[in-house]
Write a protein that holds these residues in place. Structure first.
Motif, PDB file in Angstrom:
ATOM      1  N   SER A  73      45.009  36.565  42.701  1.00 40.96           N
ATOM      2  CA  SER A  73      45.770  36.843  41.469  1.00 40.96           C
ATOM      3  C   SER A  73      45.527  38.193  40.672  1.00 40.96           C
ATOM      4  N   HIS A  74      44.312  38.685  40.842  1.00 41.52           N
ATOM      5  CA  HIS A  74      43.914  39.680  39.817  1.00 41.52           C
ATOM      6  C   HIS A  74      43.485  41.115  40.750  1.00 41.52           C
ATOM      7  N   GLY A 147      47.271  45.931  36.519  1.00 36.89           N
ATOM      8  CA  GLY A 147      47.333  44.828  37.118  1.00 36.89           C
ATOM      9  C   GLY A 147      48.443  44.639  38.304  1.00 36.89           C
TER      10      GLY A 147
END
Length: 248
Positions: A73-74, A147
């Motif tokens: 996710s990151h 991100g």
């Protein structure tokens, strides 16, 4: 019979542009609000995926996505795919849920309405300008710091010779991936050329197959490894495209 097919192809291709426009008009206030700030891009990306689904379904396409990969996710990634059709953009959007930014050619800005948002959300490159190409690295870094992931079609354009299964890859995607240590995610689109090529009198509704291939790691790699990584990614996508052809 040929005359009926020609009428179908003309109407069907005009219909694509109608489908591209209608969702933008419906969502226009929300799309506009989402591009006013950089943090709004995540909302823009979600609406872009809806836009893409409306177009593909409205054109009579249905898609099968084979994705055995899990994304952190990151973590940011470099998504690459073969490029043979206008629907490549839409199919990429529906195939990848993880927010990314396209690096694309500047000419698409000319498409009415679509070009307005394309210019403000994508990283544009003028292939005839070395200064523009260099600027891509700075703009990509900014997006990665936010991100987001990056998506590039590394062939640099659609091959002129339709017999070419996969054209040679240009360096840009791989230089970016190595410089920012991004895992490369090769993706193979199996049917886009057959379903909606750049040849006007061709194409048909039907299945669009997508295969998300194993990641190509760049961690700890340097520019000295670029050609090897590029060749490996090319071979993986090319191999999958040949597999698709066998199952047609």
């Amino acid at each position: 019979m040929r005359g009926i097919k020609i009428i179908f192809w003309v109407v069907w291709r005009v219909w694509l542009y109608v489908l591209m426009t209608i969702p933008i008009l419906v969502m226009f206030p929300f799309l506009l609000a989402s591009i006013l700030t950089e943090s709004g891009y995540l909302y823009f990306f979600k609406m872009a995926r809806i836009w893409a689904k409306v177009i593909l379904i409205g054109m009579g396409f249905y898609y099968k996505i084979d994705n055995g990969q899990e994304f952190e996710s990151h973590k940011s990634y470099m998504f690459i795919a073969n490029h043979t059709s206008m629907v490549d953009i839409m199919l990429m959007l529906v195939s990848v849920k993880k927010p990314f930014v396209f690096v694309g050619k500047q000419e698409l800005v000319k498409i009415p309405l679509f070009g307005f948002f394309y210019k403000r959300t994508c990283i544009l490159v003028d292939r005839n300008s070395s200064r523009s190409k260099h600027g891509v690295f700075e703009r990509a870094q900014k997006r990665i710091d936010q991100g987001l992931s990056i998506c590039i079609f590394p062939e640099g354009g659609v091959p002129d010779d339709e017999s070419i299964v996969l054209d040679h890859f240009k360096d840009g995607a791989f230089r970016l991936a190595i410089e920012h240590q991004l895992p490369i995610v090769p993706i193979a689109f199996g049917d886009n050329k057959k379903r909606y090529s750049y040849t006007i009198f061709s194409g048909s509704p039907g299945l669009l197959r997508v295969k998300v291939l194993p990641f190509v790691e760049t961690k700890g790699k340097t520019m000295a490894d670029k050609n090897g990584i590029k060749d490996n990614a090319w071979k993986e996508i090319h191999k999958q495209l040949l597999e698709f052809e066998k199952k047609t």
